[in-house]
Scaffold this motif. Structure first.
Motif, PDB file in Angstrom:
ATOM      1  N   GLY A  85       0.833  -1.210   0.000  1.00  0.00           N
ATOM      2  CA  GLY A  85       0.000   0.000   0.000  1.00  0.00           C
ATOM      3  C   GLY A  85       0.865   1.257   0.000  1.00  0.00           C
ATOM      4  O   GLY A  85       0.632   2.199  -0.769  1.00  0.00           O
ATOM      5  N   ALA A  86       1.894   1.255   0.863  1.00  0.00           N
ATOM      6  CA  ALA A  86       2.778   2.417   0.959  1.00  0.00           C
ATOM      7  C   ALA A  86       3.562   2.611  -0.338  1.00  0.00           C
ATOM      8  O   ALA A  86       3.703   3.729  -0.835  1.00  0.00           O
ATOM      9  CB  ALA A  86       3.728   2.234   2.139  1.00  0.00           C
ATOM     10  N   TYR A  87       4.054   1.505  -0.911  1.00  0.00           N
ATOM     11  CA  TYR A  87       4.802   1.607  -2.174  1.00  0.00           C
ATOM     12  C   TYR A  87       3.909   2.074  -3.316  1.00  0.00           C
ATOM     13  O   TYR A  87       4.361   2.795  -4.208  1.00  0.00           O
ATOM     14  CB  TYR A  87       5.438   0.263  -2.536  1.00  0.00           C
ATOM     15  CG  TYR A  87       6.830   0.092  -1.941  1.00  0.00           C
ATOM     16  CD1 TYR A  87       7.868   0.940  -2.330  1.00  0.00           C
ATOM     17  CD2 TYR A  87       7.094  -0.897  -1.014  1.00  0.00           C
ATOM     18  CE1 TYR A  87       9.131   0.803  -1.791  1.00  0.00           C
ATOM     19  CE2 TYR A  87       8.358  -1.048  -0.465  1.00  0.00           C
ATOM     20  CZ  TYR A  87       9.373  -0.191  -0.865  1.00  0.00           C
ATOM     21  OH  TYR A  87      10.621  -0.324  -0.325  1.00  0.00           O
ATOM     22  N   GLY A  88       2.646   1.663  -3.293  1.00  0.00           N
ATOM     23  CA  GLY A  88       1.723   2.101  -4.343  1.00  0.00           C
ATOM     24  C   GLY A  88       1.694   3.615  -4.410  1.00  0.00           C
ATOM     25  O   GLY A  88       1.879   4.222  -5.475  1.00  0.00           O
ATOM     26  N   VAL A  89       1.510   4.235  -3.245  1.00  0.00           N
ATOM     27  CA  VAL A  89       1.456   5.699  -3.180  1.00  0.00           C
ATOM     28  C   VAL A  89       2.830   6.298  -3.501  1.00  0.00           C
ATOM     29  O   VAL A  89       2.947   7.250  -4.290  1.00  0.00           O
ATOM     30  CB  VAL A  89       0.994   6.151  -1.779  1.00  0.00           C
ATOM     31  CG1 VAL A  89       1.172   7.641  -1.616  1.00  0.00           C
ATOM     32  CG2 VAL A  89      -0.451   5.752  -1.568  1.00  0.00           C
ATOM     33  N   ALA A  90       3.878   5.704  -2.893  1.00  0.00           N
ATOM     34  CA  ALA A  90       5.219   6.254  -3.058  1.00  0.00           C
ATOM     35  C   ALA A  90       5.627   6.248  -4.530  1.00  0.00           C
ATOM     36  O   ALA A  90       6.105   7.260  -5.063  1.00  0.00           O
ATOM     37  CB  ALA A  90       6.213   5.442  -2.224  1.00  0.00           C
ATOM     38  N   ALA A 242     -11.598 -13.338   4.222  1.00  0.00           N
ATOM     39  CA  ALA A 242     -11.088 -12.655   5.412  1.00  0.00           C
ATOM     40  C   ALA A 242      -9.676 -12.161   5.143  1.00  0.00           C
ATOM     41  O   ALA A 242      -9.300 -11.037   5.492  1.00  0.00           O
ATOM     42  CB  ALA A 242     -11.109 -13.605   6.609  1.00  0.00           C
ATOM     43  N   SER A 243      -8.908 -13.024   4.502  1.00  0.00           N
ATOM     44  CA  SER A 243      -7.533 -12.699   4.199  1.00  0.00           C
ATOM     45  C   SER A 243      -7.452 -11.508   3.238  1.00  0.00           C
ATOM     46  O   SER A 243      -6.634 -10.594   3.427  1.00  0.00           O
ATOM     47  CB  SER A 243      -6.914 -13.967   3.608  1.00  0.00           C
ATOM     48  OG  SER A 243      -5.660 -13.748   3.160  1.00  0.00           O
ATOM     49  N   ALA A 244      -8.327 -11.479   2.242  1.00  0.00           N
ATOM     50  CA  ALA A 244      -8.324 -10.381   1.280  1.00  0.00           C
ATOM     51  C   ALA A 244      -8.767  -9.070   1.949  1.00  0.00           C
ATOM     52  O   ALA A 244      -8.178  -8.003   1.704  1.00  0.00           O
ATOM     53  CB  ALA A 244      -9.232 -10.709   0.104  1.00  0.00           C
ATOM     54  N   ILE A 245      -9.783  -9.148   2.798  1.00  0.00           N
ATOM     55  CA  ILE A 245     -10.253  -7.935   3.490  1.00  0.00           C
ATOM     56  C   ILE A 245      -9.150  -7.381   4.385  1.00  0.00           C
ATOM     57  O   ILE A 245      -8.846  -6.178   4.363  1.00  0.00           O
ATOM     58  CB  ILE A 245     -11.519  -8.250   4.324  1.00  0.00           C
ATOM     59  CG1 ILE A 245     -12.709  -8.528   3.390  1.00  0.00           C
ATOM     60  CG2 ILE A 245     -11.849  -7.083   5.263  1.00  0.00           C
ATOM     61  CD1 ILE A 245     -13.966  -8.990   4.099  1.00  0.00           C
ATOM     62  N   ALA A 246      -8.521  -8.284   5.159  1.00  0.00           N
ATOM     63  CA  ALA A 246      -7.456  -7.845   6.060  1.00  0.00           C
ATOM     64  C   ALA A 246      -6.310  -7.221   5.264  1.00  0.00           C
ATOM     65  O   ALA A 246      -5.751  -6.187   5.659  1.00  0.00           O
ATOM     66  CB  ALA A 246      -6.953  -9.023   6.894  1.00  0.00           C
ATOM     67  N   ALA A 247      -5.969  -7.831   4.129  1.00  0.00           N
ATOM     68  CA  ALA A 247      -4.872  -7.307   3.305  1.00  0.00           C
ATOM     69  C   ALA A 247      -5.233  -5.934   2.741  1.00  0.00           C
ATOM     70  O   ALA A 247      -4.397  -5.022   2.710  1.00  0.00           O
ATOM     71  CB  ALA A 247      -4.563  -8.282   2.179  1.00  0.00           C
ATOM     72  N   GLY A 248      -6.473  -5.773   2.309  1.00  0.00           N
ATOM     73  CA  GLY A 248      -6.906  -4.487   1.763  1.00  0.00           C
ATOM     74  C   GLY A 248      -6.805  -3.380   2.803  1.00  0.00           C
ATOM     75  O   GLY A 248      -6.345  -2.268   2.509  1.00  0.00           O
ATOM     76  N   VAL A 249      -7.212  -3.679   4.034  1.00  0.00           N
ATOM     77  CA  VAL A 249      -7.152  -2.676   5.092  1.00  0.00           C
ATOM     78  C   VAL A 249      -5.703  -2.390   5.473  1.00  0.00           C
ATOM     79  O   VAL A 249      -5.324  -1.232   5.704  1.00  0.00           O
ATOM     80  CB  VAL A 249      -7.985  -3.126   6.318  1.00  0.00           C
ATOM     81  CG1 VAL A 249      -7.816  -2.154   7.463  1.00  0.00           C
ATOM     82  CG2 VAL A 249      -9.449  -3.245   5.938  1.00  0.00           C
ATOM     83  N   ALA A 250      -4.867  -3.449   5.502  1.00  0.00           N
ATOM     84  CA  ALA A 250      -3.449  -3.247   5.819  1.00  0.00           C
ATOM     85  C   ALA A 250      -2.803  -2.350   4.763  1.00  0.00           C
ATOM     86  O   ALA A 250      -2.022  -1.444   5.091  1.00  0.00           O
ATOM     87  CB  ALA A 250      -2.737  -4.591   5.891  1.00  0.00           C
ATOM     88  N   ALA A 251      -3.144  -2.589   3.509  1.00  0.00           N
ATOM     89  CA  ALA A 251      -2.589  -1.757   2.438  1.00  0.00           C
ATOM     90  C   ALA A 251      -3.064  -0.313   2.578  1.00  0.00           C
ATOM     91  O   ALA A 251      -2.302   0.636   2.346  1.00  0.00           O
ATOM     92  CB  ALA A 251      -2.990  -2.324   1.082  1.00  0.00           C
ATOM     93  N   SER A 252      -4.321  -0.128   2.996  1.00  0.00           N
ATOM     94  CA  SER A 252      -4.823   1.233   3.216  1.00  0.00           C
ATOM     95  C   SER A 252      -4.040   1.920   4.328  1.00  0.00           C
ATOM     96  O   SER A 252      -3.729   3.121   4.240  1.00  0.00           O
ATOM     97  CB  SER A 252      -6.307   1.209   3.588  1.00  0.00           C
ATOM     98  OG  SER A 252      -7.011   0.400   2.676  1.00  0.00           O
ATOM     99  N   ALA A 253      -3.729   1.159   5.385  1.00  0.00           N
ATOM    100  CA  ALA A 253      -2.896   1.717   6.457  1.00  0.00           C
ATOM    101  C   ALA A 253      -1.530   2.106   5.900  1.00  0.00           C
ATOM    102  O   ALA A 253      -0.953   3.128   6.296  1.00  0.00           O
ATOM    103  CB  ALA A 253      -2.748   0.702   7.594  1.00  0.00           C
ATOM    104  N   GLY A 254      -1.023   1.313   4.960  1.00  0.00           N
ATOM    105  CA  GLY A 254       0.250   1.626   4.316  1.00  0.00           C
ATOM    106  C   GLY A 254       0.177   2.938   3.547  1.00  0.00           C
ATOM    107  O   GLY A 254       1.124   3.738   3.568  1.00  0.00           O
ATOM    108  N   VAL A 255      -0.956   3.168   2.883  1.00  0.00           N
ATOM    109  CA  VAL A 255      -1.163   4.424   2.155  1.00  0.00           C
ATOM    110  C   VAL A 255      -1.035   5.604   3.126  1.00  0.00           C
ATOM    111  O   VAL A 255      -0.358   6.600   2.845  1.00  0.00           O
ATOM    112  CB  VAL A 255      -2.558   4.420   1.480  1.00  0.00           C
ATOM    113  CG1 VAL A 255      -2.925   5.805   0.981  1.00  0.00           C
ATOM    114  CG2 VAL A 255      -2.602   3.398   0.352  1.00  0.00           C
ATOM    115  N   LEU A 256      -1.681   5.465   4.299  1.00  0.00           N
ATOM    116  CA  LEU A 256      -1.640   6.534   5.296  1.00  0.00           C
ATOM    117  C   LEU A 256      -0.210   6.756   5.788  1.00  0.00           C
ATOM    118  O   LEU A 256       0.221   7.896   5.990  1.00  0.00           O
ATOM    119  CB  LEU A 256      -2.553   6.186   6.477  1.00  0.00           C
ATOM    120  CG  LEU A 256      -4.031   6.010   6.144  1.00  0.00           C
ATOM    121  CD1 LEU A 256      -4.826   5.684   7.405  1.00  0.00           C
ATOM    122  CD2 LEU A 256      -4.600   7.257   5.474  1.00  0.00           C
ATOM    123  N   MET A 257       0.513   5.650   5.976  1.00  0.00           N
ATOM    124  CA  MET A 257       1.891   5.747   6.453  1.00  0.00           C
ATOM    125  C   MET A 257       2.745   6.523   5.457  1.00  0.00           C
ATOM    126  O   MET A 257       3.554   7.370   5.841  1.00  0.00           O
ATOM    127  CB  MET A 257       2.436   4.325   6.651  1.00  0.00           C
ATOM    128  CG  MET A 257       3.711   4.272   7.440  1.00  0.00           C
ATOM    129  SD  MET A 257       3.397   4.779   9.146  1.00  0.00           S
ATOM    130  CE  MET A 257       4.909   4.252   9.893  1.00  0.00           C
TER     131      MET A 257
END
Lengths: 363, 256
Positions: A85-90, A242-257
């Motif tokens: 998620g963070a790399y996507g934005v970066a 569940a795994s996909a939802i958790a990954a999507g939210v983790a990636a969103s947290a990465g975007v914020l980071m």
């Protein structure tokens, strides 16, 4: 075949502690209030950075709890999704003109790729046995970390990527010329509130998911996979989702980071050290409650930021006493952090939130 | 017996573990409105036969058909959704979830809304009311808020049956439903099975050791011995046959 051992039955039968629940509620309310008004309550760059990190890690830990505490699967790839998620934005902001368009594009790409990858890992491994999910996630996360440091042209390698964020979020931006309540309405403030509100929204979304019929099925699968399947629930499908939802939210947290740091590198979002921190947050806070993950994340980030300064103060106070002064040496903060964790796990085996919910009834 | 087509059929069904043949070439049809007892000594393959029917094990030979449709290769979850309900010999619950939640999960499975991510599960009144009704059927309504693990063994067996009832299957597989139950508790479960039978719609298969239970409930008895179907007929006839006396009842008499 044998009846439940009486001791265990008695423990579980204890009515939920009212006092414990009240304490838990107050702690959570305090956390929410502190984060909501952080720029006004705790001015200063360091405090703001701490508050932003807490908001981000609450979301990251809560999304990990959906896997660990609800679905009962141990993943080692959660920080990989945070990193993607963070790399996507970066990458998007570093390569294209920095603006909202690039930001949204990068975030969407990172989140989409994370969800796809998570579903793929789950489908490939969970058909066999849940333990293979852990192993495969570890392997994939190692590969991703290596790729992040090796693909210099794309990711900036070990140095990572520094980039500009959309103008309204950059520190130089002024919304109003005059401070309000002693706080300058600048890009930093806007960034903080963007992080806070998105984090809050994601956390509420996760709460919704685990309290929906879907979440109940996850709990059932964690408790007794075999019976859940016999009831007609497709265990692999539920765990993959569940795994996909958790990954999507983790990636969103990465975007914020990425937005917070205006930088991303392998050590900031993808390293296994963060993965271990994440495990600790969820275990210390209490698995399977989400609130526990929030408390654990807050506690852990605070300790990482302020334990050293606290020890500094203690060491100065104990300057005359040779042994104590040495024990409180700020350089030993990791030792103290470890000690605190051991004590918490010993006295709150169900984690902070879990134990608070049970407590009063037992005593 | 009944002209209606069979609800559940096995044809040449078998499975081997390594060199050991656990179930061997069992062909049998089960009709709606009947209760068939499956008897045989320990290790005869009764539970393995159930596992093949409900999908916990995959057959190495033969076919299983439910309402004429071949289900031999389908996973247990699909078979369950097609109306094949299974209660287990060993108590098989969601231990730390409450009694109500255990049943509610089955009601929810029946309603097919497990993938709903946005409703509040605690607010789905119809499901909860249905779960309470099922609990009342097995007389566990006062225990709804207790975690399943805290129930007595007999109550856990009742909960297991409540979960099955909540699924409203067309075929019921009961694997020694009264095993380990007290003298007071067993009749409740037997009455329940009798009620399901009295409705005359369901197809019921029952693995049972106790001959009095078999005589009371069964329309038909089949005997498995060393994985093979060795006798099939009315309870009186089968129980009287020399083979069954030797294979099964001899041991039963020795047991007490």
């Amino acid at each position: 075949m044998s009846p439940a051992p009486p001791g265990r039955g008695a423990h579980v039968r204890a009515p939920p502690g009212r006092v414990g629940r009240l304490v838990l509620g107050l702690l959570l309310a305090a956390l929410l209030a502190a984060l909501a008004f952080a720029p006004f309550l705790f001015p200063g760059t360091r405090a703001m950075a701490t508050a932003s990190r807490i908001a981000i890690f609450v979301v990251l830990a809560a999304s990990y709890d959906v896997l660990l505490g609800y679905a009962g699967i141990v993943s080692f790839a959660h920080t990989m999704f945070f990193g993607i998620g963070a790399y996507g934005v970066a990458i998007a902001l570093a390569r294209f003109t920095p603006g909202w368009g690039a930001l949204v594009l990068g975030a969407a790409a990172g989140i989409g790729l994370s969800m796809l990858l998570a579903a793929l890992i789950a489908l490939l491994s969970l058909r066999v046995r849940a333990i293979f999910f852990s192993m495969l996630s570890l392997a994939v996360a190692s590969v991703a970390l290596t790729l992040a440091s090796q693909l210099r042209d794309l990711t900036g390698g070990e140095d990572g990527l520094t980039f500009s964020v959309p103008a309204a979020l950059s520190p130089g931006f002024r919304l109003l010329a005059h401070p309000v309540l002693g706080v300058r309405l600048d890009g930093r403030l806007l960034t903080y509130y963007l992080i806070f509100l998105v984090a809050l929204g994601l956390f509420l979304f996760l709460l919704r998911v685990v309290n929906a019929p879907f979440g109940r099925v996850l709990q059932a699968i964690r408790e007794n996979e075999f019976r859940a399947e016999a009831l007609g629930y497709r265990v692999v499908l539920y765990r993959s989702l569940a795994s996909a939802i958790a990954a999507g939210v983790a990636a969103s947290a990465g975007v914020l980071m990425a937005l917070l740091l205006r930088y991303n590198g392998p050590a900031t979002t993808m390293s296994f050290a963060i993965m271990v921190d994440l495990l600790l947050m969820v275990v210390i806070g209490g698995m399977g409650t989400l609130y526990g993950a929030a408390l654990g994340a807050a506690l852990m980030v605070l300790a990482q930021y302020y334990l050293e300064s606290l020890l500094q103060a203690l060491a100065e106070a104990a300057a005359g006493l040779p042994l104590l002064a040495a024990l409180f040496d700020p350089d030993r903060w990791l030792l103290w952090l470890g000690l605190i964790f051991v004590l918490i796990v010993y006295f709150f085996p169900a984690g902070l939130a879990g134990s608070l919910r049970l407590r009063a009834g037992e005593e | 017996m009944t002209p209606a087509p069979p609800a559940l059929e096995s044809e040449g069904l078998g499975i081997r573990f390594g060199g050991q043949v656990a179930v061997d070439d069992v062909s049998c049809a089960f009709h709606p409105g009947t209760l068939t007892a499956i008897v045989g000594p320990n290790g005869a393959g009764k539970t393995t036969y159930f596992n093949l029917l409900s999908g916990q094990l995959r057959a190495s030979a033969g076919e299983v058909r439910l309402d004429g449709v071949t289900i031999t290769r389908l996973p247990p979850s699909r078979r369950s959704r097609l109306g094949l309900g299974r209660a287990f010999q060993l108590t098989n619950l969601f231990p730390t979830l409450t009694v109500l939640e255990n049943v509610r999960l089955a009601v929810q499975a029946r309603a097919g809304i497990g993938l709903d991510v946005f409703s509040r599960a605690a607010r789905l009144r119809a499901l909860i009311e249905r779960a309470h009704a099922v609990l009342a059927q097995v007389r566990l309504q006062t225990r709804a808020a207790v975690p399943a693990v805290a129930l007595s063994h007999g109550d856990q067996r009742k909960l297991d049956i409540a979960i099955l009832l909540a699924l409203e299957p067309s075929v019921f597989l009961f694997d020694e439903p009264t095993a380990g139950m007290s003298v007071d508790e067993a009749p409740v479960v037997l009455d329940l099975i009798e009620q399901i039978k009295a409705a005359r719609r369901a197809t019921i298969l029952l693995v049972e050791h106790k001959m009095d239970v078999v005589r009371r409930l069964a329309d038909r008895v089949i005997v498995l011995h060393q994985g093979r179907l060795v006798a099939d007929g009315a309870p009186e006839d089968v129980v009287a046959s020399a083979l069954v006396q030797e294979a099964y009842l001899g041991r039963q008499a020795g047991r007490g």
